[in-house]
Structure formats: structure tokens, C-alpha cells
Scaffold this motif. Structure first.
Motif, PDB file in Angstrom:
ATOM      1  N   VAL A  94       0.822  -1.207   0.000  1.00 10.99           N
ATOM      2  CA  VAL A  94       0.000   0.000   0.000  1.00 10.99           C
ATOM      3  C   VAL A  94       0.858   1.260   0.000  1.00 10.99           C
ATOM      4  N   THR A  95       0.229   2.343  -0.451  1.00 12.07           N
ATOM      5  CA  THR A  95       0.837   3.671  -0.453  1.00 12.07           C
ATOM      6  C   THR A  95      -0.170   4.645   0.143  1.00 12.07           C
ATOM      7  N   ALA A  96       0.184   5.919   0.158  1.00 10.39           N
ATOM      8  CA  ALA A  96      -0.727   6.940   0.673  1.00 10.39           C
ATOM      9  C   ALA A  96      -2.001   7.044  -0.159  1.00 10.39           C
ATOM     10  N   LYS A  97      -1.989   6.535  -1.388  1.00  9.13           N
ATOM     11  CA  LYS A  97      -3.169   6.591  -2.253  1.00  9.13           C
ATOM     12  C   LYS A  97      -4.115   5.411  -2.031  1.00  9.13           C
ATOM     13  N   SER A  98      -3.684   4.429  -1.245  1.00 12.29           N
ATOM     14  CA  SER A  98      -4.491   3.226  -1.054  1.00 12.29           C
ATOM     15  C   SER A  98      -5.698   3.497  -0.169  1.00 12.29           C
ATOM     16  N   GLU A  99      -6.786   2.812  -0.469  1.00 10.10           N
ATOM     17  CA  GLU A  99      -7.990   2.890   0.358  1.00 10.10           C
ATOM     18  C   GLU A  99      -8.090   1.610   1.178  1.00 10.10           C
ATOM     19  N   LEU A 100      -8.040   1.761   2.493  1.00 11.54           N
ATOM     20  CA  LEU A 100      -8.043   0.616   3.394  1.00 11.54           C
ATOM     21  C   LEU A 100      -9.138   0.768   4.437  1.00 11.54           C
ATOM     22  N   SER A 101      -9.593  -0.372   4.939  1.00  9.85           N
ATOM     23  CA  SER A 101     -10.468  -0.356   6.103  1.00  9.85           C
ATOM     24  C   SER A 101     -10.332  -1.686   6.820  1.00  9.85           C
ATOM     25  N   PHE A 102     -10.587  -1.660   8.115  1.00 11.66           N
ATOM     26  CA  PHE A 102     -10.609  -2.878   8.916  1.00 11.66           C
ATOM     27  C   PHE A 102     -11.956  -2.967   9.616  1.00 11.66           C
ATOM     28  N   ALA A 103     -12.718  -4.001   9.291  1.00 16.32           N
ATOM     29  CA  ALA A 103     -14.017  -4.241   9.937  1.00 16.32           C
ATOM     30  C   ALA A 103     -14.897  -2.990   9.923  1.00 16.32           C
ATOM     31  N   GLY A 104     -14.880  -2.286   8.794  1.00 12.13           N
ATOM     32  CA  GLY A 104     -15.693  -1.096   8.659  1.00 12.13           C
ATOM     33  C   GLY A 104     -15.066   0.178   9.185  1.00 12.13           C
ATOM     34  N   HIS A 105     -13.856   0.100   9.742  1.00 16.45           N
ATOM     35  CA  HIS A 105     -13.147   1.264  10.267  1.00 16.45           C
ATOM     36  C   HIS A 105     -12.151   1.746   9.210  1.00 16.45           C
ATOM     37  N   PRO A 106     -12.322   2.950   8.667  1.00 15.57           N
ATOM     38  CA  PRO A 106     -11.403   3.450   7.641  1.00 15.57           C
ATOM     39  C   PRO A 106      -9.975   3.583   8.177  1.00 15.57           C
TER      40      PRO A 106
END
Length: 256
Positions: A94-106
Motif C-alpha cells: 500500500v501507499t498513501a493513495k491506497s484505500e483501506l479499512s478494517f471491519a468497517g473502520h477506515p
């Protein structure tokens, strides 16, 4: 989503892994993997199963448990794309442009090079939590192994710009040593004196000094305070650029 359950898990000599659990979904994640055995034991004790692993940088005291954990739980492993070839078992770079979330938490990825060239920081904006790895420590910052002082200062500045109430979890329990050094840099800082006394008491009781907050670090951490006139005067650097003052503080800490 509800609040995350957070477990600060000591590993190895002075490392921390942080385990996150979403009680509504039952999902569990860990930040860094210093020791598979310690992480597996902590999860088993709570009846949790690891669903995701987030890595901040390639150093082995943060990655040494990846392969054993992956073999046991089969979970995906996220880490810096720039260090993909140096992190065993990585499944998502991942980089700063990646969109991530864990269990609905951005999750926002901050690129924070300096300690290593690909180091990243994970910021959970809705939860007010940031995982800084070895970039920012309580009352300190990481050694600059692969980057340069200006790069590290820019990385620290990204973290410092987060809301003051943000809780910081970092990769090591270095606060007591950092506090003693900080007092040599800005001994007149009243907030630092109070924090140093708190840290002494916590460590004497065998308790962790984390989490800290952005606001507390801005008030007490000399590595985030190069604009302080007393610090600049003590170093003979009045009016110098912030990154140059920071660099001098880092040089002094390296020799401490």
C-alpha cells in the motif's frame, strides 16, 4: 461501528504489537508481528482469531512473526509497497493513495520514510488512533537508518498534523530513556517535567507508557519542538530551519 478493543502486547525485549478487535463483527487485526508465539498466545487467551496483519516497515523485529502467523491463520498481510521485496509473506502493498479499512473502520496510510525508506503509518481517523511504528515514539523518534534528517522531519510533521486528541501507539517502549534525554534538551519545559515523572512512575510499576497523544507529544517531545526558542538557544541555532534543529537533536540523541 463500535469502539475497537485494543490490546498493547509486549514482545521480544522492548517491542510492542497492537491487537485490534471489532466486537460487533468478531474481526481481529494486529499491527506488526515481532513474535508469533506472543501474538498467538494473546489471541488464544481471548478466543480471537487473526484476520489481518498490518506491517509498518521491513525490520525483522516487526516482521519476524509474519510467516508463522500466516501459516497458522491464513490471513492477508498488508505493508508498504516500497518494501514489498523485503517483507516476507506480504500480500498487499500500500501507499498513501491506497484505500483501506478494517471491519468497517477506515484506515489512512501515511508515507513516513526516514527510519526506513518505505516506512508507513496507519491512521484510523474515526477511532482517533495512529500506529506510528518506529517513526514517532513517545518523547522520541526513530533512528534515521535509510533516509535523511529532512525526510524524517517531514514524516514526523505529517503525524504531528493529526488532531491533538489522537492516541499514538508506537513500536517500542523507549519512553523512559527518551524522557531523560528530552530533559537535557528542554529542561525548563514544565509539561515535560510532569510527563517525565509520570513515565518514571509507570515504568517503576511495570506499566506501559502508551498510548500517548499528539497533543502531549507536541508539548513535550523535543523532536517535535525544534521551533522552541529555548531549544534553539541551547543548541546555538536561533532562527535555524526546523529540520536543521531537529537534525541536531537527533545527532545528540545518537550519542546519548
Amino acid at each position: 461501528m463500535g469502539a475497537l478493543d485494543i490490546v498493547l502486547l509486549p514482545c521480544l525485549t522492548d517491542n510492542y504489537c497492537v491487537i485490534l478487535h471489532e466486537p460487533e463483527t468478531g474481526e481481529t487485526a494486529a499491527i506488526d508481528a515481532p513474535s508469533a508465539a506472543a501474538i498467538k498466545a494473546a489471541l488464544a487467551e481471548r478466543g480471537w482469531r487473526l484476520n489481518h496483519l498490518y506491517i509498518t516497515h521491513h525490520h525483522t523485529d516487526h516482521t519476524g512473526g509474519i510467516e508463522e502467523l500466516k501459516a497458522f491463520y491464513g490471513m492477508p498481510v498488508t505493508g508498504p509497497e516500497a518494501e514489498a521485496d523485503r517483507i516476507p509473506g506480504l500480500t498487499q502493498g500500500v501507499t498513501a493513495k491506497s484505500e483501506l479499512s478494517f471491519a468497517g473502520h477506515p484506515i489512512q496510510v501515511l508515507e513516513t520514510p526516514g527510519h526506513t525508506l518505505g516506512h508507513i503509518t496507519y491512521y484510523f481517523p474515526n477511532d482517533g488512533i495512529v500506529f506510528t511504528g518506529d517513526t514517532l515514539f513517545s518523547l522520541g523518534c526513530g533512528k534515521i537508518f535509510e533516509g535523511d534528517p529532512r525526510m524524517m522531519w517531514e514524516s514526523l510533521s505529517k503525524i504531528a498534523a493529526l488532531p491533538g486528541e489522537t492516541n499514538i501507539y508506537c513500536g517500542h517502549e523507549y519512553t523512559l530513556n527518551n524522557a531523560r534525554f528530552a530533559l537535557t534538551i528542554e529542561p525548563e519545559n514544565e509539561a515535560l517535567k510532569v510527563r517525565a515523572a509520570e513515565v518514571e512512575a509507570l515504568r517503576a510499576s511495570g506499566k506501559p507508557t502508551l498510548p500517548t497523544t499528539i497533543g502531549l507529544e507536541m508539548a513535550t517531545n523535543p523532536f517535535l519542538r525544534p521551533q522552541s526558542r529555548p531549544i534553539q538557544a541551547r543548541l546555538g541555532m536561533l532562527g535555524a530551519p526546523d529540520w536543521e534543529v531537529f537534525s541536531r537533536i537527533r545527532q545528540l540523541k545518537n550519542k546519548a
